[in-house]
Every structure is written in structure tokens, then in C-alpha cells.
Design a protein around this motif. Structure first.
Motif, PDB file in Angstrom:
ATOM      1  N   CYS A   1      -0.227   1.904  13.833  1.00  0.00           N
ATOM      2  CA  CYS A   1       0.122   2.143  12.449  1.00  0.00           C
ATOM      3  C   CYS A   1      -1.066   1.723  11.582  1.00  0.00           C
ATOM      4  O   CYS A   1      -1.807   0.792  11.941  1.00  0.00           O
ATOM      5  CB  CYS A   1       1.362   1.327  12.076  1.00  0.00           C
ATOM      6  N   ALA A   2      -1.265   2.405  10.479  1.00  0.00           N
ATOM      7  CA  ALA A   2      -2.347   2.052   9.567  1.00  0.00           C
ATOM      8  C   ALA A   2      -1.856   2.182   8.137  1.00  0.00           C
ATOM      9  O   ALA A   2      -0.926   2.945   7.850  1.00  0.00           O
ATOM     10  CB  ALA A   2      -3.561   2.945   9.788  1.00  0.00           C
ATOM     11  N   ILE A   3      -2.484   1.417   7.239  1.00  0.00           N
ATOM     12  CA  ILE A   3      -2.145   1.469   5.830  1.00  0.00           C
ATOM     13  C   ILE A   3      -3.413   1.653   5.004  1.00  0.00           C
ATOM     14  O   ILE A   3      -4.517   1.291   5.434  1.00  0.00           O
ATOM     15  CB  ILE A   3      -1.402   0.192   5.364  1.00  0.00           C
ATOM     16  N   SER A   4      -3.236   2.204   3.807  1.00  0.00           N
ATOM     17  CA  SER A   4      -4.363   2.403   2.907  1.00  0.00           C
ATOM     18  C   SER A   4      -3.845   2.380   1.476  1.00  0.00           C
ATOM     19  O   SER A   4      -2.748   2.842   1.201  1.00  0.00           O
ATOM     20  CB  SER A   4      -5.038   3.751   3.194  1.00  0.00           C
TER      21      SER A   4
ATOM     22  N   HIS B   1       0.837  -1.198   0.000  1.00  0.00           N
ATOM     23  CA  HIS B   1       0.000   0.000   0.000  1.00  0.00           C
ATOM     24  C   HIS B   1       0.873   1.250   0.000  1.00  0.00           C
ATOM     25  O   HIS B   1       1.923   1.291   0.640  1.00  0.00           O
ATOM     26  CB  HIS B   1      -0.912   0.007   1.220  1.00  0.00           C
ATOM     27  N   ARG B   2       0.388   2.256  -0.671  1.00  0.00           N
ATOM     28  CA  ARG B   2       1.171   3.493  -0.797  1.00  0.00           C
ATOM     29  C   ARG B   2       1.139   4.336   0.476  1.00  0.00           C
ATOM     30  O   ARG B   2       2.108   4.968   0.845  1.00  0.00           O
ATOM     31  CB  ARG B   2       0.624   4.299  -1.978  1.00  0.00           C
ATOM     32  N   TYR B   3      -0.011   4.360   1.139  1.00  0.00           N
ATOM     33  CA  TYR B   3      -0.206   5.298   2.247  1.00  0.00           C
ATOM     34  C   TYR B   3      -0.044   4.591   3.589  1.00  0.00           C
ATOM     35  O   TYR B   3      -0.602   3.517   3.830  1.00  0.00           O
ATOM     36  CB  TYR B   3      -1.601   5.927   2.168  1.00  0.00           C
ATOM     37  N   MET B   4       0.729   5.212   4.460  1.00  0.00           N
ATOM     38  CA  MET B   4       0.936   4.685   5.806  1.00  0.00           C
ATOM     39  C   MET B   4       0.814   5.816   6.810  1.00  0.00           C
ATOM     40  O   MET B   4       1.144   6.966   6.515  1.00  0.00           O
ATOM     41  CB  MET B   4       2.315   4.013   5.924  1.00  0.00           C
ATOM     42  N   TYR B   5       0.336   5.463   8.018  1.00  0.00           N
ATOM     43  CA  TYR B   5       0.000   6.460   9.030  1.00  0.00           C
ATOM     44  C   TYR B   5       0.431   5.980  10.415  1.00  0.00           C
ATOM     45  O   TYR B   5       0.397   4.789  10.706  1.00  0.00           O
ATOM     46  CB  TYR B   5      -1.525   6.696   9.061  1.00  0.00           C
ATOM     47  N   TRP B   6       0.785   6.938  11.245  1.00  0.00           N
ATOM     48  CA  TRP B   6       0.992   6.667  12.667  1.00  0.00           C
ATOM     49  C   TRP B   6      -0.007   7.484  13.476  1.00  0.00           C
ATOM     50  O   TRP B   6      -0.107   8.701  13.319  1.00  0.00           O
ATOM     51  CB  TRP B   6       2.410   7.052  13.106  1.00  0.00           C
TER      52      TRP B   6
END
Lengths: 114, 114
Positions: A91-94, A29-34
């Protein structure tokens, strides 16, 4: 299970020490978040990434830095840990910019700063 | 300033009855609204979403209603089951600052009593 793992799952560290949390994905996935989760505040965005070496700040970025040198890894660093950074970190991905179909979250890292 | 608000920190309902969780938002630029469910020691999991062009979306026992004029959405769970006991987060996404990120509310803890 879901292709996102966080390490470590638990950590206790002393005030003033540097700490790095790792998020690893196998979904490409391209998008990652904390995010951090605190009572009464829900989930608040710390930093996010929209590609390798492309990162930006979220609403609570002070005291944190991130790096993404590979698509699969997104690192969160507390340069000098403080007690206010005691929290649960997710952490999250999208795969979409809009996140309209939801993010996939990791299981979290519980960090305690003493 | 919180852009997504969940004003009820907790809700208790009897098994078999309806659970209604509420969420208010302030930013009219939000395009998508989502609900996440979180069990202890786990990451949040995506439950259901709704686009701003709709006013209702249904998935089994879960229905989300959107009232754009009131900037309000709600999640209905019918019938409620003990396994639904969890923390529910409302989230919103939109091109609010030339980027897309999910912004979460503070959560509502649902307890379904057997």
C-alpha cells in the motif's frame, strides 16, 4: 515510524476463499494505492483512490476490488483467491496528485494462495 | 507494454566505486521521474527524483541524470557502500491518461562488494 501500516503482514489462504488486506494511514493523505510486487514485473498498480469513496482501476485490477469508506483506510479484497494472486502487496500514500515527491509505502503483506 | 524499463536485473560493484543504474521510458507525457530503494521484507523508500524540466539532480552521493531526447535516466551512486545493496526501482509519473500514477520499472538488484 511512518504513518502507514498494513495488515496482516503474512497470510496463507486456500484457493477460492475471499481475502481482505487492510491499509491504514495516519497522515490524512488524500491518495492511496495498492501495488503488487512480483519477480520480473516490479511493482504493478492494482487500484488507487483519490478520496473517500473515489477509486479507480490500475493495470492489474482483474480479480480485485477496493473500498475506501474513511480517509485513513483503504481495503483490498480478493473475492476468490487464485494461485496467480500469490504475491507481495504494498500500500502507498501520497499527498499530491502528481506523486512528484514520492509515495510512502507500507511494509507489505506477503500473501500465499495454496 | 512496459512504459518504464530497467533492462539490467542485477549489478555488482566494488565498494568505493561508482554504481550506475539505468532506466528507459516510452511515454513522453511523463513529468517526474523517481528512484526508490527496497530492502528485503521492507517497503520501497523514496530516494531521489527529477522533474522533466531538469537534466540533473544531486543529493549527497546520489545523482540522477535525465536525457529526454533519449527517454533515458540513470542513477549514479558515488562512492558505493555495502549498505547500498538493495533493489532499485525507477518510476515515472505524468498526466498520461488524465490521471496521475506512478509507473514502476522491474527493478535492478545492486550488490556492493566490500
Amino acid at each position: 515510524d511512518a504513518g502507514i501500516t498494513q495488515s496482516p503482514r503474512h497470510k496463507v489462504t486456500e484457493t477460492g476463499t475471499p481475502v481482505t488486506l487492510r491499509c491504514h494511514q495516519t497522515e490524512n493523505h488524500r491518495y492511496m494505492y495498492w501495488y503488487r510486487q512480483d519477480p520480473g514485473h516490479g511493482l504493478r498498480l492494482i487500484h488507487y483512490s483519490y478520496g473517500v469513496k473515489d477509486t479507480d482501476k490500475g493495470e492489474v485490477s482483474d480479480g480485485y476490488s477496493v473500498s475506501r469508506s474513511k480517509t485513513e483506510d483503504f481495503l483490498l479484497t480478493l473475492e476468490s483467491a487464485t494461485s496467480s494472486q500469490t504475491s507481495v502487496y504494498f500500500c502507498a500514500i501520497s499527498d499530491t496528485r502528481e506523486g512528484a515527491y514520492g509515495y510512502t509505502f507500507g511494509s507489505g503483506t506477503r500473501l500465499t494462495v495454496v | 507494454d512496459q512504459q518504464v524499463k530497467q533492462n539490467s536485473p542485477s549489478l555488482s560493484v566494488q565498494e568505493g566505486r561508482i554504481s550506475i543504474l539505468n532506466c528507459d521510458y516510452t511515454n513522453s507525457m511523463f513529468d517526474y521521474f523517481l528512484w526508490y530503494k527496497k530492502y528485503p521484507a521492507e517497503g520501497p523508500t523514496f530516494l531521489i527524483s527529477i522533474s522533466s524540466i531538469k537534466d540533473k539532480n544531486e543529493d549527497g552521493r546520489f545523482t540522477v541524470f535525465l536525457n529526454k531526447s533519449a527517454k533515458h535516466l540513470s542513477l549514479h551512486i558515488v562512492p558505493s557502500q555495502p549498505g547500498d545493496s538493495a533493489v532499485y526501482f525507477c518510476a515515472a509519473s505524468g498526466n498520461t491518461d488524465s490521471s496521475y500514477k506512478l509507473i514502476f520499472g522491474s527493478g535492478t538488484r545492486l550488490l556492493v562488494r566490500p
